[in-house]
Design a protein around this motif. Structure first.
Motif, mmCIF file in Angstrom:
data_model
loop_
_atom_site.group_PDB
_atom_site.id
_atom_site.type_symbol
_atom_site.label_atom_id
_atom_site.label_comp_id
_atom_site.label_asym_id
_atom_site.label_seq_id
_atom_site.Cartn_x
_atom_site.Cartn_y
_atom_site.Cartn_z
ATOM 1 N N TRP A 182 -4.892 12.037 10.713
ATOM 2 C CA TRP A 182 -5.270 12.838 9.538
ATOM 3 C C TRP A 182 -6.709 12.525 9.123
ATOM 4 O O TRP A 182 -7.515 13.431 8.880
ATOM 5 C CB TRP A 182 -4.293 12.515 8.394
ATOM 6 C CG TRP A 182 -4.621 13.176 7.105
ATOM 7 C CD1 TRP A 182 -4.242 14.434 6.691
ATOM 8 C CD2 TRP A 182 -5.391 12.626 6.032
ATOM 9 N NE1 TRP A 182 -4.744 14.685 5.429
ATOM 10 C CE2 TRP A 182 -5.447 13.592 5.013
ATOM 11 C CE3 TRP A 182 -6.045 11.410 5.834
ATOM 12 C CZ2 TRP A 182 -6.123 13.396 3.806
ATOM 13 C CZ3 TRP A 182 -6.725 11.202 4.643
ATOM 14 C CH2 TRP A 182 -6.761 12.183 3.647
ATOM 15 N N LEU A 183 -7.036 11.234 9.059
ATOM 16 C CA LEU A 183 -8.371 10.840 8.592
ATOM 17 C C LEU A 183 -9.441 11.280 9.594
ATOM 18 O O LEU A 183 -10.510 11.765 9.213
ATOM 19 C CB LEU A 183 -8.423 9.322 8.397
ATOM 20 C CG LEU A 183 -9.664 8.784 7.688
ATOM 21 C CD1 LEU A 183 -9.821 9.394 6.316
ATOM 22 C CD2 LEU A 183 -9.583 7.259 7.574
ATOM 23 N N PHE A 207 -1.668 8.652 9.879
ATOM 24 C CA PHE A 207 -2.797 8.399 8.970
ATOM 25 C C PHE A 207 -4.133 8.463 9.710
ATOM 26 O O PHE A 207 -5.087 9.116 9.265
ATOM 27 C CB PHE A 207 -2.616 7.040 8.290
ATOM 28 C CG PHE A 207 -3.680 6.770 7.265
ATOM 29 C CD1 PHE A 207 -3.570 7.289 5.993
ATOM 30 C CD2 PHE A 207 -4.803 6.035 7.593
ATOM 31 C CE1 PHE A 207 -4.572 7.068 5.042
ATOM 32 C CE2 PHE A 207 -5.803 5.805 6.658
ATOM 33 C CZ PHE A 207 -5.687 6.321 5.383
ATOM 34 N N MET A 243 0.817 -1.212 0.000
ATOM 35 C CA MET A 243 0.000 0.000 0.000
ATOM 36 C C MET A 243 0.852 1.264 0.000
ATOM 37 O O MET A 243 0.609 2.186 -0.756
ATOM 38 C CB MET A 243 -0.882 0.017 1.255
ATOM 39 C CG MET A 243 -2.320 -0.312 0.995
ATOM 40 S SD MET A 243 -3.191 -0.776 2.484
ATOM 41 C CE MET A 243 -3.298 0.733 3.350
ATOM 42 N N GLY A 268 -10.829 14.126 7.469
ATOM 43 C CA GLY A 268 -11.743 13.364 6.604
ATOM 44 C C GLY A 268 -13.058 14.082 6.339
ATOM 45 O O GLY A 268 -13.493 14.200 5.190
ATOM 46 N N PRO A 269 -13.719 14.607 7.387
ATOM 47 C CA PRO A 269 -15.032 15.220 7.172
ATOM 48 C C PRO A 269 -15.004 16.467 6.281
ATOM 49 O O PRO A 269 -16.041 16.832 5.729
ATOM 50 C CB PRO A 269 -15.485 15.598 8.592
ATOM 51 C CG PRO A 269 -14.680 14.734 9.509
ATOM 52 C CD PRO A 269 -13.379 14.523 8.813
ATOM 53 N N VAL A 270 -13.852 17.135 6.167
ATOM 54 C CA VAL A 270 -13.847 18.382 5.384
ATOM 55 C C VAL A 270 -13.020 18.269 4.102
ATOM 56 O O VAL A 270 -12.798 19.275 3.421
ATOM 57 C CB VAL A 270 -13.313 19.575 6.224
ATOM 58 C CG1 VAL A 270 -14.235 19.833 7.400
ATOM 59 C CG2 VAL A 270 -11.886 19.344 6.703
ATOM 60 N N LEU A 271 -12.589 17.050 3.757
ATOM 61 C CA LEU A 271 -11.772 16.889 2.549
ATOM 62 C C LEU A 271 -12.549 17.399 1.330
ATOM 63 O O LEU A 271 -13.710 17.059 1.150
ATOM 64 C CB LEU A 271 -11.418 15.421 2.330
ATOM 65 C CG LEU A 271 -10.347 14.832 3.245
ATOM 66 C CD1 LEU A 271 -10.154 13.358 2.931
ATOM 67 C CD2 LEU A 271 -9.036 15.579 3.106
ATOM 68 N N GLY A 272 -11.881 18.184 0.514
ATOM 69 C CA GLY A 272 -12.516 18.684 -0.700
ATOM 70 C C GLY A 272 -13.334 19.940 -0.465
ATOM 71 O O GLY A 272 -13.669 20.645 -1.411
ATOM 72 N N ARG A 275 -1.560 17.581 4.005
ATOM 73 C CA ARG A 275 -1.368 16.190 3.584
ATOM 74 C C ARG A 275 -0.979 15.374 4.821
ATOM 75 O O ARG A 275 -0.570 15.934 5.832
ATOM 76 C CB ARG A 275 -0.247 16.090 2.547
ATOM 77 C CG ARG A 275 -0.472 16.862 1.268
ATOM 78 C CD ARG A 275 0.818 16.934 0.472
ATOM 79 N NE ARG A 275 1.911 17.433 1.308
ATOM 80 C CZ ARG A 275 3.122 16.902 1.369
ATOM 81 N NH1 ARG A 275 3.421 15.860 0.638
ATOM 82 N NH2 ARG A 275 4.056 17.403 2.145
ATOM 83 N N VAL A 276 -1.072 14.052 4.717
ATOM 84 C CA VAL A 276 -0.681 13.207 5.850
ATOM 85 C C VAL A 276 0.769 13.516 6.236
ATOM 86 O O VAL A 276 1.114 13.613 7.424
ATOM 87 C CB VAL A 276 -0.805 11.704 5.497
ATOM 88 C CG1 VAL A 276 -0.383 10.861 6.686
ATOM 89 C CG2 VAL A 276 -2.226 11.358 5.105
#
Lengths: 450, 177
Positions: free
Chosen positions: A350-351, A347, A213, A355-359, A365-366
């Motif tokens: 970060w998530l 990770f 990964m 995560g809730p506001v990505l984009g 970045r991580v």
């Protein structure tokens, strides 16, 4: 819901694990246990269980609660049960360490301490097995990495069962001949099932997926990797099943250990081939610190295999067994554990946070959560100190060994501080740290909405 | 005996195109009782669900390493909804429009594919579809899509190395089974 959510209590496992790693190293710095004491002395057993249960097993459990759902693309059976499991294991470990302290004469006798440790550790690991086992069984047929984990879980069940039998026999709760035989001669089975089956075999399975990964390498599930799994399973089955039968039947263990050793050597050779492929076929040329340090840990696994072979040929297990266990525990398992922890904490944090506001808004970045050059120094110090420590144990230089342990302690504390900084987003520039709609993650658990 | 209209989407896919619209047009044009015989370079799992929800049974045959034949037969009991016999006011939730945006995220470090997909979904309109290629199933993306009310369909392609996901903005969980 398909997919995987964040594990609520993995961070709590990681935090407890790191505390036990540091505690184990403090004991070594002060010359507690081996090499000052004998390998099977109560003081040594205390340090060993502090490291293997407190650090390595809690780390592995925390990692599996987060990673098994990713492996099988299904939610965890329960995101709640890991907490009581952790509390039971911590209580059981405290009872076990207190029992060793009593045996060593450092504490007055507390009745039934061993029995309490057995019950508490047995129930704690039982809940871990139930939670992960139900998650895996819902995802059958299992993919290859998940099958490695399944065999790892069988091995921890065997390790804990043997451990409980030892404590019951030792505490005088049972006079059953098979339990006394196991207590007398079954120790190698307990050690191999724990370090080899539970920790190493699970780490091998998980590393297949994690390395692929994080380096963008092709997934390995071809015939060679299938054979890594089959041969490893065979080796563990020989040690655990045939070994137990041989001990109870009062037969010699050597034939069992040699056969299992050959299968184990074949497994490691195939795994080495897999790892070389993963590193060589990676799409990502410049790899992150966690993958580089995992490579160093894998080198230590190879060194441990060579040392095992040398001991087997020269009959030197009695003399060098301590150095071998040290190398496997700290060079390979702890090295890999710290390297992957460094990535996984970043990770998860970060998530959880972004995560809730990505984009919707600019987010870091991580890699902005970590400062690799600083951590790199700690990792190099850690591995250098482990190597010096191993040489000291081989060459019987206990004083220098304590200095090496101090180096390991310093490096581990440095890495632990980096993990805390990552979790507190201390490395992220203030402008990006907490955009609207985000909140600072808690240090010891993950906020999961469901 | 069902009469089949044949459609071969292998050339379109090999040229990097998206045949979903063409497939749905063909389905719309089927006469009552007529079936669709589709040739594809992989097992088109999302399509099986799409046409299944419109009353088509399917039979999948693997012809070769990257050659698949799927016969979609209108089910007698439900009456498949083709263009000819479907009432105009019938809900068409099972039919997704062709993607307005395609992304190839296969060579990006995790979690960059997820970041790019979520960023793209924020710029798209309700009902639009985004198609993305990934190198593995995006396990952490799905809960986030669900939270944001988007629907998705995805499957590993026959090479075992490419995961193709279709995301429909605002389509909720209706299709994400």
């Amino acid at each position: 819901m398909p997919g995987a959510s964040l594990s609520r209590w993995s961070l709590s496992y990681f935090a407890a694990a790191v505390v036990f790693l540091l505690a184990g190293q403090v004991l070594m710095v002060f010359g507690f246990g081996y090499p000052a004491a004998a390998l099977r002395a109560p003081d040594t057993l205390l340090v060993v269980h502090c490291v293997t249960i407190g650090w390595l097993s809690l780390l592995m459990c925390g990692a599996l609660f987060q990673f098994v759902p990713v492996l099988v693309v299904r939610p965890i059976y329960s995101n709640t049960l890991p907490l009581p499991a952790l509390l039971l294991i911590l209580a059981g470990l405290a009872a076990l360490l207190a029992s060793f302290l009593q045996l060593g004469g450092h504490l007055p006798v507390i009745p039934h301490c061993f029995a309490a440790a057995s019950v508490l550790l047995g129930s704690g690991f039982g809940i871990v097995l139930w939670t992960l086992g139900r998650t895996l069984s819902a995802a059958r047929p299992l993919n290859l990495p998940a099958r490695f984990v399944a065999i790892g879980l069988c091995s921890v069940a065997a390790t804990v069962t043997l451990g409980i039998l030892f404590t019951l026999a030792f505490g005088g709760y049972t006079r059953a001949p098979f339990a006394l035989e196991l207590l007398g001669r079954g120790m190698p089975l307990h050690v191999i099932a724990g370090l080899g089956g539970w920790l190493t075999f699970t780490a091998i399975g998980v590393s297949h997926r994690l390395l692929s990964m994080f380096m963008l390498s092709p997934e390995l599930d071809g015939a060679s990797t299938q054979w890594t799994f089959r041969l490893g399973t065979l080796a563990l089955a020989i040690v655990i099943i045939a070994g137990t039968v041989a001990v109870i039947a009062r037969a010699g263990l050597n034939a069992v250990l040699v056969t299992a050793g050959l299968a184990g050597a074949g497994t490691l050779a195939l795994y080495a081939r897999d790892v070389v492929q993963l590193y060589r076929k990676r799409v990502r040329r410049v790899i992150e610190l966690n993958s580089r340090m995992a490579g160093i840990a894998l080198g230590h696994l190879a060194a441990a295999a060579v040392l095992t072979f040398a001991c087997a040929v020269s009959g030197g297990f009695g003399q060098y067994g301590g150095a071998l266990i040290f190398l496997v525990s700290f060079g390979w398992l702890s090295g890999l554990g710290l390297a992957k922890l460094y990535k996984v904490v970043a990770f998860i944090t970060w998530l959880e946070c972004y995560g809730p506001v990505l984009g919707k808004t600019p987010t870091p970045r991580v890699q902005d959560l970590v400062v690799e050059p600083r951590a790199r120094t700690w990792f190099w110090l850690y591995f250098a100190a482990v190597d010096v420590g191993t040489v000291c144990l081989l060459a019987r230089a206990p004083l220098v060994f304590r200095a090496a342990a101090a180096g390991m302690l310093l490096a581990s504390a440095g890495i632990a501080l980096e993990l805390i900084r990552t979790r507190r987003l201390a490395n992220v520039s203030p402008a990006l740290r907490l955009p609207q709609g985000t909140r600072l993650p808690r240090l010891l658990f993950t906020f999961v909405a469901n | 005996m069902t009469d089949f209209v044949e459609l071969d989407v292998r050339p379109v896919l090999r040229a990097g195109g998206e045949p979903f619209g063409q497939i749905m047009e063909t389905v719309q044009g089927l006469a009552p009782g007529q079936g669709l015989r589709l040739f594809a370079p992989f097992k088109p799992t999302p399509l099986l669900q799409v046409l299944g929800s419109r009353g088509f049974a399917h039979e999948v045959t693997k012809l070769g390493e990257s050659d698949w034949q799927v016969d979609f037969t209108p089910s007698a009991s439900t009456g498949a909804r083709t263009g000819a016999d479907a009432p105009a006011d019938l809900p068409r939730d099972g039919v997704w429009p062709a993607p307005v945006r395609e992304m190839d995220n296969r060579n990006l470090d995790p979690p960059e594919p997820m970041v790019r997909i979520l960023a793209a979904t924020e710029t798209m309109k309700k009902g639009e579809v985004l198609a993305a290629l990934l190198c593995r199933e995006p396990v952490f993306l799905f809960p986030e899509l669900a939270k944001r009310g988007h629907g998705w369909r995805g499957a590993m392609e026959s090479d075992g190395r490419t995961y193709r996901v279709l995301i429909r903005i605002g389509a909720g969980q209706d299709a994400s089974k």
